[in-house]
Design a protein around this motif. Structure first.
Motif, mmCIF file in Angstrom:
data_model
loop_
_atom_site.group_PDB
_atom_site.id
_atom_site.type_symbol
_atom_site.label_atom_id
_atom_site.label_comp_id
_atom_site.label_asym_id
_atom_site.label_seq_id
_atom_site.Cartn_x
_atom_site.Cartn_y
_atom_site.Cartn_z
ATOM 1 N N HIS A 21 0.836 -1.198 0.000
ATOM 2 C CA HIS A 21 0.000 0.000 0.000
ATOM 3 C C HIS A 21 0.872 1.250 0.000
ATOM 4 O O HIS A 21 2.037 1.215 0.417
ATOM 5 N N ASP A 22 0.285 2.326 -0.457
ATOM 6 C CA ASP A 22 0.898 3.638 -0.291
ATOM 7 C C ASP A 22 0.717 4.028 1.181
ATOM 8 O O ASP A 22 -0.407 4.247 1.639
ATOM 9 N N ILE A 23 1.834 4.095 1.922
ATOM 10 C CA ILE A 23 1.743 4.274 3.369
ATOM 11 C C ILE A 23 1.004 5.557 3.729
ATOM 12 O O ILE A 23 0.153 5.569 4.641
ATOM 13 N N ALA A 24 1.308 6.648 3.047
ATOM 14 C CA ALA A 24 0.678 7.922 3.385
ATOM 15 C C ALA A 24 -0.843 7.849 3.203
ATOM 16 O O ALA A 24 -1.605 8.264 4.086
ATOM 17 N N LYS A 25 -1.284 7.305 2.079
ATOM 18 C CA LYS A 25 -2.728 7.220 1.823
ATOM 19 C C LYS A 25 -3.389 6.186 2.730
ATOM 20 O O LYS A 25 -4.491 6.413 3.247
ATOM 21 N N GLU A 26 -2.738 5.060 2.933
ATOM 22 C CA GLU A 26 -3.304 4.015 3.775
ATOM 23 C C GLU A 26 -3.413 4.485 5.228
ATOM 24 O O GLU A 26 -4.384 4.155 5.926
ATOM 25 N N PHE A 27 -2.429 5.270 5.665
ATOM 26 C CA PHE A 27 -2.504 5.782 7.041
ATOM 27 C C PHE A 27 -3.693 6.728 7.209
ATOM 28 O O PHE A 27 -4.393 6.692 8.237
ATOM 29 N N ILE A 28 -3.962 7.552 6.225
ATOM 30 C CA ILE A 28 -5.119 8.447 6.289
ATOM 31 C C ILE A 28 -6.417 7.648 6.339
ATOM 32 O O ILE A 28 -7.338 7.950 7.130
ATOM 33 N N GLU A 29 -6.505 6.605 5.528
ATOM 34 C CA GLU A 29 -7.701 5.777 5.519
ATOM 35 C C GLU A 29 -7.891 5.068 6.865
ATOM 36 O O GLU A 29 -9.004 5.010 7.395
ATOM 37 N N ARG A 30 -6.823 4.568 7.436
ATOM 38 C CA ARG A 30 -6.933 3.906 8.729
ATOM 39 C C ARG A 30 -7.286 4.914 9.826
ATOM 40 O O ARG A 30 -8.046 4.581 10.760
ATOM 41 N N SER A 31 -6.742 6.098 9.723
ATOM 42 C CA SER A 31 -7.062 7.128 10.720
ATOM 43 C C SER A 31 -8.542 7.500 10.649
ATOM 44 O O SER A 31 -9.213 7.663 11.686
ATOM 45 N N LYS A 32 -9.070 7.621 9.450
ATOM 46 C CA LYS A 32 -10.492 7.929 9.286
ATOM 47 C C LYS A 32 -11.356 6.795 9.835
ATOM 48 O O LYS A 32 -12.364 7.050 10.495
ATOM 49 N N GLU A 33 -10.940 5.571 9.561
ATOM 50 C CA GLU A 33 -11.688 4.424 10.066
ATOM 51 C C GLU A 33 -11.640 4.381 11.586
ATOM 52 O O GLU A 33 -12.651 4.072 12.249
ATOM 53 N N HIS A 34 -10.506 4.716 12.148
ATOM 54 C CA HIS A 34 -10.376 4.744 13.599
ATOM 55 C C HIS A 34 -11.279 5.822 14.210
ATOM 56 O O HIS A 34 -11.955 5.577 15.230
ATOM 57 N N GLN A 35 -11.315 6.987 13.577
ATOM 58 C CA GLN A 35 -12.185 8.060 14.079
ATOM 59 C C GLN A 35 -13.656 7.668 13.974
ATOM 60 O O GLN A 35 -14.460 7.965 14.879
ATOM 61 N N ARG A 36 -14.005 6.997 12.913
ATOM 62 C CA ARG A 36 -15.389 6.586 12.748
ATOM 63 C C ARG A 36 -15.801 5.594 13.848
ATOM 64 O O ARG A 36 -16.895 5.694 14.421
ATOM 65 N N ARG A 37 -14.921 4.660 14.156
ATOM 66 C CA ARG A 37 -15.226 3.690 15.201
ATOM 67 C C ARG A 37 -15.321 4.358 16.576
ATOM 68 O O ARG A 37 -16.176 3.990 17.393
#
Length: 360
Positions: free
Chosen positions: A331-347
């Motif tokens: 994965h592209d680390i920068a983009k994947e980290f943003i996606e995981r951060s958004k998922e974490h905030q949603r949870r």
């Protein structure tokens, strides 16, 4: 016949003999006997016409055979020795050859004892004498190979097993951020009309200044130090980069200069290597953060996009960064980290709504 007549006849015979010695070999009262070839005639014949004796030629050929045999034996021994040494160099390490030839070298040092008979002493000394030459040649091979490999290591191995000084005791928790130079922080381009020019990647100044608060920053390049030092001096005017490593600190392998992070004198669990050619230039792929190589694209934001991930790592300080990087593989680390951060905030929002706090 009178005495005078006889004397004259005898004198005339003597004159004829002196004029033609071939005609008479002796003189007698009964006349000349069968002619005999004179030795003076033989001595006056050309010597070149006399063929050499057969016995002499046979002796010369017999004397040449041992020398020819010795010559071919030496050539065969030399060829066999070179072939053996070449195979040993290809198939075994220096330590393995040393271990396998210990018995051979030890056999040349066996000597007889005073309590043995003369014949037993002769037998005990015969084997070491026969093994002396192979043992000495083996020792010579080991010495030459050791010196050759040491000389080669000066070009292929990093200049030191500890490329960086010890980390300060108060900074043992700090992560080390290793940055490649070309196509990561800058790009060097050559054109015939203007020569070489070096361009800074967009956002490189902010990237270095911000992350210097959290990381020990190292620049690692496979270029010569005479190129790296002036470039880094102009690139890093605020002295955010602590150390610079150039070609002498790389490992030369398979025709390429690799960055060997194991020689940094740092805990490998706390080292990140960021490069546009990370997996192709580093021997420790588990520490690599691969980003897009920069080729002078004006709208590039790769370095700025990577800041949130690197800051998160520095602030949360995982025990080992390698499993974290492995989770981003492919994965592209920068983009994947943003996606995981958004998922974490949603949870977290969902948990708050349910009255429960989920701890990340």
């Amino acid at each position: 016949m009178s005495l005078v007549g006889r004397s004259r006849q005898f004198i005339s015979i003597i004159k004829r003999i002196s004029k033609n010695p071939r005609s008479y070999s002796s003189v007698s009262a009964n006349g000349p006997s069968e002619p005999i070839i004179s030795s003076t005639i033989i001595g006056n014949q050309p010597t070149s016409s006399i063929p050499p004796p057969l016995e002499s030629a046979a002796v010369d050929r017999a004397a040449g055979k041992p020398w020819s045999f010795l010559k071919y034996t030496l050539i065969a021994a030399l060829t066999g020795g070179v072939a053996t040494a070449s195979y040993a160099t290809y198939a075994y390490t220096l330590e393995e050859v040393d271990e396998k030839t210990k018995a051979l070298r030890a056999s040349a040092k066996i000597s007889g004892g005073s309590d043995l008979s003369s014949f037993d002493n002769f037998q005990a000394m015969l084997k070491p004498a026969a093994m002396t030459v192979p043992a000495k040649l083996t020792e010579l091979y080991l010495d030459l190979r050791a010196s050759t490999e040491e000389h080669i290591r000066g070009f292929t191995e990093p200049s030191s097993d500890m490329l960086l000084p010890d980390l300060h005791p108060l900074e043992q928790h700090v992560f080390t951020l290793v940055l490649d130079l070309n196509e990561t922080l800058l790009y060097s381009d050559w054109k015939r009309d203007r020569g070489w020019r070096t361009f800074k990647r967009p956002g490189v100044d902010d990237f270095l200044e911000h992350l210097a608060q959290f990381y020990e920053i190292i620049v690692y390049s496979d270029q010569q130090s005479m190129y790296v030092d002036p470039i880094v001096d102009r690139l890093d005017e605020k002295h955010c980069i602590r150390y610079r490593l150039s070609r002498a600190a790389t490992r030369y392998q398979d025709g390429k200069h690799y960055r060997d992070l194991s020689k940094l004198n740092r805990d490998p669990a706390r080292v990140l290597y960021v490069s546009g050619n990370a997996l192709e230039s580093c021997l420790q792929s588990e520490n690599c953060v691969a980003i897009k190589p920069w080729k002078c694209e004006a709208e590039d934001t790769t370095l700025l996009d990577l800041i949130p991930f690197l800051e998160y790592v520095a602030r949360h300080s995982p025990k080992d960064i390698r499993p974290v990087l492995a989770s981003y593989q492919g994965h592209d680390i920068a983009k994947e980290f943003i996606e995981r951060s958004k998922e974490h905030q949603r949870r977290r929002q969902e948990q708050k709504q349910q009255g429960r706090l989920w701890r990340f």
